[in-house]
Scaffold this active site. Structure first.
Site, PDB file in Angstrom:
ATOM      1  N   GLY A  23       0.810  -1.208   0.000  1.00 48.87           N
ATOM      2  CA  GLY A  23       0.000   0.000   0.000  1.00 48.87           C
ATOM      3  C   GLY A  23       0.843   1.257   0.000  1.00 48.87           C
ATOM      4  N   GLY A  66       2.619   3.749   1.435  1.00 52.00           N
ATOM      5  CA  GLY A  66       3.191   3.991   2.757  1.00 52.00           C
ATOM      6  C   GLY A  66       3.678   5.404   2.955  1.00 52.00           C
ATOM      7  N   ARG A  67       3.949   6.127   1.866  1.00 49.18           N
ATOM      8  CA  ARG A  67       4.350   7.531   1.990  1.00 49.18           C
ATOM      9  C   ARG A  67       3.765   8.355   0.850  1.00 49.18           C
ATOM     10  NH1 ARG A  67       9.610   8.710  -0.771  1.00 49.18           N
ATOM     11  NH2 ARG A  67      10.088   6.917  -2.075  1.00 49.18           N
ATOM     12  N   LYS A  84       3.479  12.650  -2.600  1.00 42.33           N
ATOM     13  CA  LYS A  84       4.438  11.634  -2.196  1.00 42.33           C
ATOM     14  C   LYS A  84       5.392  12.238  -1.166  1.00 42.33           C
ATOM     15  CE  LYS A  84       7.269   8.030  -4.375  1.00 42.33           C
ATOM     16  NZ  LYS A  84       7.781   7.542  -5.678  1.00 42.33           N
ATOM     17  N   ASP A  92       8.013   6.674   8.567  1.00 42.26           N
ATOM     18  CA  ASP A  92       7.556   8.041   8.842  1.00 42.26           C
ATOM     19  C   ASP A  92       6.733   8.635   7.702  1.00 42.26           C
ATOM     20  OD1 ASP A  92       9.467   8.631   6.913  1.00 42.26           O
ATOM     21  OD2 ASP A  92      10.844   9.624   8.298  1.00 42.26           O
ATOM     22  N   GLY A  93       6.703   7.949   6.551  1.00 41.00           N
ATOM     23  CA  GLY A  93       5.913   8.443   5.438  1.00 41.00           C
ATOM     24  C   GLY A  93       6.466   9.683   4.771  1.00 41.00           C
ATOM     25  N   ARG A 136       2.869  14.197  -8.039  1.00 42.09           N
ATOM     26  CA  ARG A 136       2.948  13.574  -9.359  1.00 42.09           C
ATOM     27  C   ARG A 136       1.550  13.381  -9.937  1.00 42.09           C
ATOM     28  NH1 ARG A 136       5.050   7.447  -7.784  1.00 42.09           N
ATOM     29  NH2 ARG A 136       3.252   6.836  -6.530  1.00 42.09           N
ATOM     30  N   ASP A 155       4.532  -4.246  -7.570  1.00 38.86           N
ATOM     31  CA  ASP A 155       3.835  -3.071  -7.055  1.00 38.86           C
ATOM     32  C   ASP A 155       4.329  -1.791  -7.718  1.00 38.86           C
ATOM     33  OD1 ASP A 155       6.062  -4.036  -5.251  1.00 38.86           O
ATOM     34  OD2 ASP A 155       5.916  -1.980  -4.542  1.00 38.86           O
ATOM     35  N   ASN A 156       5.357  -1.893  -8.578  1.00 36.75           N
ATOM     36  CA  ASN A 156       5.855  -0.739  -9.326  1.00 36.75           C
ATOM     37  C   ASN A 156       5.547  -0.850 -10.814  1.00 36.75           C
ATOM     38  OD1 ASN A 156       6.935   0.346  -6.982  1.00 36.75           O
ATOM     39  ND2 ASN A 156       8.931  -0.585  -7.298  1.00 36.75           N
TER      40      ASN A 156
END
Length: 493
Positions: free
Chosen positions: A89, A91-92, A112, A124-125, A175, A251-252
């Site tokens: 998911g 995460g940041r 992002k 910490d995102g 983005r 995931d990319n």
């Protein structure tokens, strides 16, 4: 009457059930400063560019919440270096919302580095300034090179410190993408045997990215084929310009067919089939020449995730999935041959085209020739043999280079193409400028250590026109000196 909002959101992803995402709120940035804003892209998206340019520090740091924003983190899973992680998911990152641009295309706007989300896994995102600058530079360079990609809308420094191995200045990147739906999004629901969610997601993807398939009885298998074609073309385009993604995890990989997640990516200087830059790719899984193989591997995982939608008879579903996946290999081979022909100026196809091009690539590898400069020099040789010395100068073994040139010239001779026309066509696919690692690193260091963004701004100007010679910026076309080489690139997390 109230003024129009600076961004008119038209969100569709949040119409999917809540298990597809989690609400997210950016952390407060103490002293945000806008250091990059893509005014042209904002206009293309139909945004109020003047408002955003004036208020961008607050908007693009997340401090100002715009009306109608979605503000969610999307869930997905993924194979990371071949190992399946069932719950990843954003995460940041977080989906600010969707807009319909001036051409009628739906686009995501994504923050992002804005802080932790439900999927941060104790992180910490946040994002540091360096990775934000790298993604901004490379994504816009890819766009200028004509390669499908996520885009850079804005970047801000936050005034806060991010802790990695050392203290680093924080930043947030905004983005834009056709969507942020990934192969891993499908894998997440497949791992949970949530067939309802798979069907909803597939229907959403078809409606958004492949509307020509709506109503087709075999639409889910046709969706796999369509994704395969786009990814095959995309990877061939990466390789055309010497790009290495660096972390081609499932995931990319975006199902839209855009380049996404510029982490430890890089462009080749001295050519090598097995070139790796990523500091975390110890075994070369995502090396330059491995990208087609990994692309197909990822798409097999995509097909596996979608199997329940193809047929209730699992044997028939597997058979249909295999047929669909075959499209990738066929499409890539066809497109890569087209790329190679264009790069070496072959207009009339022949049986020896691939072998001639591969012979050059092997010669370049053996001779440590610069990928970009060699092909650009070949375009000059297409005009006149006077330029041959410049081509040969890129190689350690200049005699071998001259021998290949003679073979190439004899091979293309007589096809009826004027030398200037051949050279012009070659220059349209062989850029003069790429975002070289050492130039990116120099820009990052200047911004991080001195607060000086002038190198970043100059680099962005040069890369906006990569196929033009731009003699005033000739130094940006030069490969790094030995002490400037950047051997390793790093993931932004």
């Amino acid at each position: 009457m109230d003024a129009s909002p600076p961004i008119r959101f038209d969100n569709s992803y949040t119409l999917l059930p809540p298990r597809f995402y989690a609400e997210a709120r950016p952390a407060h940035a103490s002293e945000p400063r806008l250091f990059a804003f893509n005014h042209a892209l904002a206009e293309e998206l139909g945004l109020d560019a003047n408002y955003l340019a004036a208020h961008g520090a607050d908007v693009f740091s997340g401090n100002e919440q715009l009306p109608g924003a979605a503000m969610v983190a999307q869930v997905y899973a993924g194979h990371q270096f071949g190992h399946f992680v069932p719950r990843l998911g954003d995460g940041r990152a977080m989906l600010v919302g969707e807009v319909v641009d001036r051409k009628g295309n739906r686009r995501d706007i994504h923050l992002k580095g804005g802080g932790p989300t439900a999927w941060s896994r104790n992180g910490d995102g946040r994002a540091a300034l360096g990775p934000v600058m790298r993604e901004y530079i490379v994504s816009e360079a890819m766009h200028a090179l004509g390669i499908p990609t996520t885009r850079a809308l804005a970047a801000v420094t936050t005034g806060d410190t991010v802790y990695r191995e050392t203290k680093l200045p924080g930043a947030v990147f905004t983005r834009v993408a056709a969507s942020h739906i990934r192969v891993g999004t499908f894998q997440y629901f497949a791992a949970r045997q949530d067939e309802e969610a798979l069907r909803l997601l597939a229907d959403h993807v078809i409606a958004r990215h492949y509307p020509e398939l709506e109503g087709e009885e075999d639409r889910y298998a046709l969706m796999i084929e369509a994704v395969c074609r786009r990814q095959a073309s995309l990877i061939a385009e990466w390789m055309r310009v010497g790009f290495i993604h660096g972390v081609m995890n499932t995931d990319n990989m975006a199902v839209s067919g855009e380049t996404i997640d510029f982490g430890p990516c890089a462009f080749i200087d001295a050519f090598s089939f097995n070139k790796v830059f990523s500091s975390i790719d110890a075994h070369g899984r995502y090396a330059y020449a491995n990208q087609p193989t990994i692309g197909q591997w990822n798409l097999v995982r995509f097909a596996e995730a979608v199997l329940p939608l193809l047929n209730t008879d699992m044997d028939k579903a597997v058979e249909r999935a295999n047929q669909a996946i075959k499209v990738f290999g066929d499409s890539f081979n066809d497109r890569w041959l087209e790329v190679l022909r264009a790069k070496i100026g072959i207009v009339t196809p022949g049986e020896g085209d691939f072998d001639l091009a591969q012979k050059l690539l092997k010669l370049m590898e053996d001779g440590r020739a610069d990928f970009t400069r060699t092909f650009r020099a070949l375009a000059a040789s297409a005009v006149s043999p006077v330029a041959d010395a410049g081509f040969a100068a890129e190689f350690i073994d200049r005699e071998a280079a001259m021998a290949w040139l003679a073979e190439w010239r004899a091979y293309v001779d007589g096809d009826g193409i004027a030398p200037q026309d051949r050279a012009a066509a070659m220059r349209q696919v062989n850029p003069a400028f790429i975002p070289r690692n050492h130039r990116i690193e120099q820009a990052i260091v200047a911004a991080r250590e001195e607060g000086d963004f002038s190198l970043f701004e100059a680099l962005m100007r040069v890369l906006a026109n990569p196929y033009e010679d731009q003699r005033d910026f000739a130094r940006y076309a030069m490969p790094p000196m030995p002490d400037e080489e950047v051997a390793r690139t790093f993931c932004g997390t």
